[in-house]
Design an enzyme around this catalytic site. Structure first.
Site, short mmCIF file in Angstrom:
data_model
loop_
_atom_site.label_atom_id
_atom_site.label_comp_id
_atom_site.label_asym_id
_atom_site.label_seq_id
_atom_site.Cartn_x
_atom_site.Cartn_y
_atom_site.Cartn_z
N ARG A 106 0.87 -1.19 0.00
CA ARG A 106 0.00 0.00 0.00
C ARG A 106 0.90 1.22 0.00
NH1 ARG A 106 -5.10 1.87 3.69
NH2 ARG A 106 -6.08 0.43 2.22
N HIS A 133 -7.57 0.81 -6.16
CA HIS A 133 -7.75 0.05 -4.91
C HIS A 133 -8.47 -1.28 -5.26
CE1 HIS A 133 -7.92 -0.83 -0.81
NE2 HIS A 133 -8.82 0.03 -0.37
N GLN A 136 -10.37 -3.70 -2.75
CA GLN A 136 -11.66 -3.13 -2.31
C GLN A 136 -12.76 -3.50 -3.31
OE1 GLN A 136 -12.31 -0.91 0.55
NE2 GLN A 136 -14.39 -1.43 -0.03
N ASP A 229 -16.82 8.12 -1.09
CA ASP A 229 -15.51 7.95 -0.45
C ASP A 229 -15.18 9.28 0.21
OD1 ASP A 229 -12.90 7.18 0.19
OD2 ASP A 229 -12.13 7.52 -1.83
N CYS A 270 -16.20 2.66 1.05
CA CYS A 270 -15.03 1.82 1.35
C CYS A 270 -14.60 1.93 2.81
CB CYS A 270 -13.88 2.17 0.42
SG CYS A 270 -13.49 3.94 0.39
N ARG A 315 -13.92 -7.49 2.93
CA ARG A 315 -12.51 -7.24 2.58
C ARG A 315 -11.66 -8.45 2.93
NH1 ARG A 315 -10.34 -2.45 2.28
NH2 ARG A 315 -8.88 -3.64 1.03
N1 NVA Z 1 -9.60 7.50 -1.36
C1 NVA Z 1 -9.29 6.98 -0.06
C2 NVA Z 1 -9.64 5.52 0.03
C3 NVA Z 1 -9.45 4.92 1.40
C4 NVA Z 1 -9.76 3.47 1.45
C5 NVA Z 1 -7.80 7.21 0.22
O1 NVA Z 1 -6.99 6.96 -0.67
O2 NVA Z 1 -7.49 7.67 1.32
N1 CP Z 2 -11.18 0.62 2.83
C1 CP Z 2 -9.90 0.55 3.22
O1 CP Z 2 -8.98 0.32 2.44
O2 CP Z 2 -9.74 0.73 4.56
P1 CP Z 2 -8.34 0.89 5.32
O3 CP Z 2 -7.73 2.17 4.86
O4 CP Z 2 -8.69 0.88 6.78
O5 CP Z 2 -7.46 -0.28 4.95
#
Ligand code: NVA
Ligand code: CP
Length: 333
Positions: A106, A133, A136, A229, A270, A315
């Site tokens: 990540r 992502h 997800q 989101d 998400c 998830r």
């Molecule tokens: N768009 C958000 C998604 C989190 C799961 C981010 O990148 O922070």
């Molecule tokens: N939805 C998601 O990716 O959650 P986290 O950021 O908690 O992993």
């Protein structure tokens, strides 16, 4: 279906059948887990979990899923490892793949996870980048299929910042799976035209469609799923908050949008979500900019048609499926 040895970097790399297969495997594992039946089909293997951004769901999903599959998991972040500061992505990949059977990443640019995959001899899984992502998406598809039976022909309306990882990935998912994707967002938040063109290509094959509109109600009309989101994503500077709130407020998911959607419509997110002021950032920004909820109202978030916690649980089951099919042969009995 043989996905052994494959990387999982974006859904663009997978056919509709392959995506459906991973979700079917996830549903199979979910049933096994609920029945208390062991499914440790990756016994003796080990995975590395690299997180350059914070996480609750994704990290816990990889760790629990790895344990359920009989694997060891090692968590690495930039502060407690050499990644980034002292060691390049290419060198990190070559070190980790000599010790681990799979690597989750990540981080920021999609090019980083691609670089990792290029130099790794073992599968690399994208746990979120600025652009995509994909894990997800499998959880979202499993949730949609649990609720509606199948996904084909359903309309998903995404509200908010439609140029970032979530909207990009949902547009790919919908166009691959024959769903109708609508984004409600200001023009400057529309997805990259190149990606839209690619997805329109997928739609020709799947029967899906794409609608980009500045009118939140047009996007939500007859939708089966309304999705949103956060308005400010991880890694973005604090300075963007004020403009984001101003630009995206008309796209806040609220009861009125559900009034034009299908009667059976559900809400997905998400997570994490700013639906009240019970978080540090939510409270700070709420006081500064005078709001009590951001991308979704508390009323919608807590409504019976909100499936966000089912989605969050999924998830784990779907990440388990991704690891299992890329590392081992899965036999569904
Ligand atoms: N768009 C958000 C998604 C989190 C799961 C981010 O990148 O922070
Ligand atoms: N939805 C998601 O990716 O959650 P986290 O950021 O908690 O992993």
């Amino acid at each position: 279906m043989d996905l052994k040895g494959r990387d999982f970097l974006t859904l663009k790399d997978f056919s509709a059948d392959e995506i459906q297969y991973m979700v079917d495997v996830a549903a199979y594992f979910k049933k096994k887990k609920k029945a208390g039946e062991p499914h440790d089909i990756c016994r003796g293997k080990n995975v590395a979990l690299i997180f350059e951004k914070t996480s609750t769901r994704t990290r816990c999903s990889f760790e629990v899923a790895a344990r359920d599959l009989g694997m060891g998991a090692t968590y690495l972040d930039p502060k407690s490892s050499q990644i980034g500061k002292k060691e390049s992505t290419a060198d990190t990949a070559r070190v980790l793949c000599s010790m681990f059977d799979g690597i989750e990443y990540r981080g920021f640019a999609q090019s980083n996870v691609e670089e990792l995959a290029k130099y790794s001899k073992v599968p690399v899984w994208n746990g979120l980048t600025n652009e995509y992502h994909p894990t997800q998406m499998l959880a979202d598809l499993l949730t949609i299929e649990e609720v509606f039976g199948s996904c084909k022909g359903l309309k998903l309306a995404y509200m908010g910042d439609a140029r970032y990882n979530m909207a990009n990935s949902l547009m790919i998912l919908c166009s691959k799976m024959g769903m109708h994707f609508a984004a409600g967002a200001p023009k400057e938040y529309f997805p990259d035209p190149e990606l839209v063109k690619t997805c329109e290509g997928y739609c020709k094959e799947s029967g899906g469609s794409i609608l980009l509109t500045e009118d939140a109600f047009e996007a939500a009309k007859d939708a089966d799923i309304i999705y949103t989101d956060v308005w400010v994503s991880m890694g973005e500077p604090d300075e963007v908050w004020e403009k984001r709130i101003k630009d995206l407020s008309p796209y806040k998911v609220r009861k009125e949008l559900f009034e034009v959607a299908k009667k059976s419509a559900i809400f997905l997110h998400c997570l994490p979500a700013f639906h009240d002021l019970k978080t540090e950032i939510g409270k700070e920004m709420g006081e500064k900019y005078n709001f009590t909820e951001l991308e979704v109202t508390d009323e919608v978030f807590e409504a019976p048609y909100s499936h966000v916690f089912q989605e969050a649980e999924n998830r784990m089951h779907t990440i388990k499926a991704v690891m299992a099919v890329t590392l081992s042969e899965v036999k569904m009995d």
